[in-house]
Motif scaffolding. Structure first.
Motif: not given
Lengths: 216, 62
Positions: A34-56
């Motif tokens: 999980i990316d807490i306080a993900c803003g515009n999502g610039r950090h969560l796009i760096s997660m690996g292909e197989d990671v199940e990602v949540f943005g809040l």
């Protein structure tokens, strides 16, 4: 919170790439994140292909922009509008988390510690997280805080309002952290500190960002 | 939001289990609907695929 909706578009225009610290932290990590306080999502796009990602994020406008950015980057991410101090997730569901430049926007120490407790709660046993905040003694604010300190104006010490001047002028709340206080708050929330360091992003003399890697 | 993710989520106000009410879906993607807490009965809207997990009156609001 409306201030973040108001600046969401211009905020996005100035923040495109994930920080190197984030890339290093997420590298090789698997599972659910999980990316807490993900803003515009610039950090969560760096997660690996197989990671199940949540943005809040608390701001619906930011979440909408983050969703577009994730789509552009070809990432499948689930987004939630929510509050870092009361996460809408069950305990122990995430393998890792990032909480980058968000904790310092929460007003009131109790609520900041609550957000860290919530972060700890949603992590699995041995789950890890990277947290970053703006630092108090950076070049831009050093004199401001020295003057306050000398005048013994120490109530809510570290709290400032930072103007955003692209487009409409909007004031954003920040609590600028000392590294000592960041570690204290993390410990109060029951987190174990694995690593702590400070960096200069825009500041020339004194570090403007503190980072910690914590473990449940 | 994916239907399967409801099992990971809880009510941000009381951490109760959530019940999903679907108004519109595309495959397993919920586009419009509601998440309702089985404990405190708080209601959270799902709009355009995004759940709004903010409790207007509860302790969750900053």
């Amino acid at each position: 919170m409306h201030e973040w909706n108001a600046i969401a578009k211009s905020f996005d225009e100035t923040r495109k790439k994930p920080w190197g610290e984030c890339l290093s932290f997420v590298k090789g990590r698997e599972g659910r994140a999980i990316d807490i306080a993900c803003g515009n999502g610039r950090h969560l796009i760096s997660m690996g292909e197989d990671v199940e990602v949540f943005g809040l994020d608390l701001s619906p406008e930011m979440v909408k922009i983050a969703r577009k950015n994730a789509e552009k980057a070809g990432k499948k991410v689930s987004f939630v509008v929510g509050n870092a101090s009361a996460l809408p997730f069950k305990s122990g569901v995430f393998d890792f988390a990032i909480f980058i430049a968000g904790l310092h926007n929460i007003s009131g120490r109790e609520k900041r510690i609550m957000a860290l407790k919530e972060l700890r709660r949603v992590l699995k046993e041995d789950g890890e997280a990277m947290i970053s905040v703006w630092s108090r003694w950076q070049d831009r604010w050093r004199m401001h805080f020295l003057k306050k300190l000398l005048a013994l104006k120490i109530k809510n010490f570290g709290d400032v309002y930072v103007p955003w001047r692209r487009g409409a002028e909007v004031m954003r709340f920040y609590h600028l952290y000392s590294m000592h206080e960041l570690k204290e708050d993390a410990k109060k929330a029951g987190l174990k500190i694995k690593k702590a360091w400070s960096v200069k992003k825009a500041s020339k003399k004194h570090a403007d960002n503190h980072f910690i890697i914590v473990k449940k | 939001m994916k239907e399967k993710f409801v099992r990971l989520m809880c009510c941000p106000a009381c951490r109760g289990e959530l019940e999903l009410q679907v108004n519109e879906k595309e495959g397993d993607d919920i586009l419009e609907g509601m998440l309702i807490c089985r404990e405190c009965k708080a209601e959270y809207k799902i709009k355009d695929g995004i759940p709004y997990m903010i409790n207007e009156s509860g302790p969750a609001e900053i």
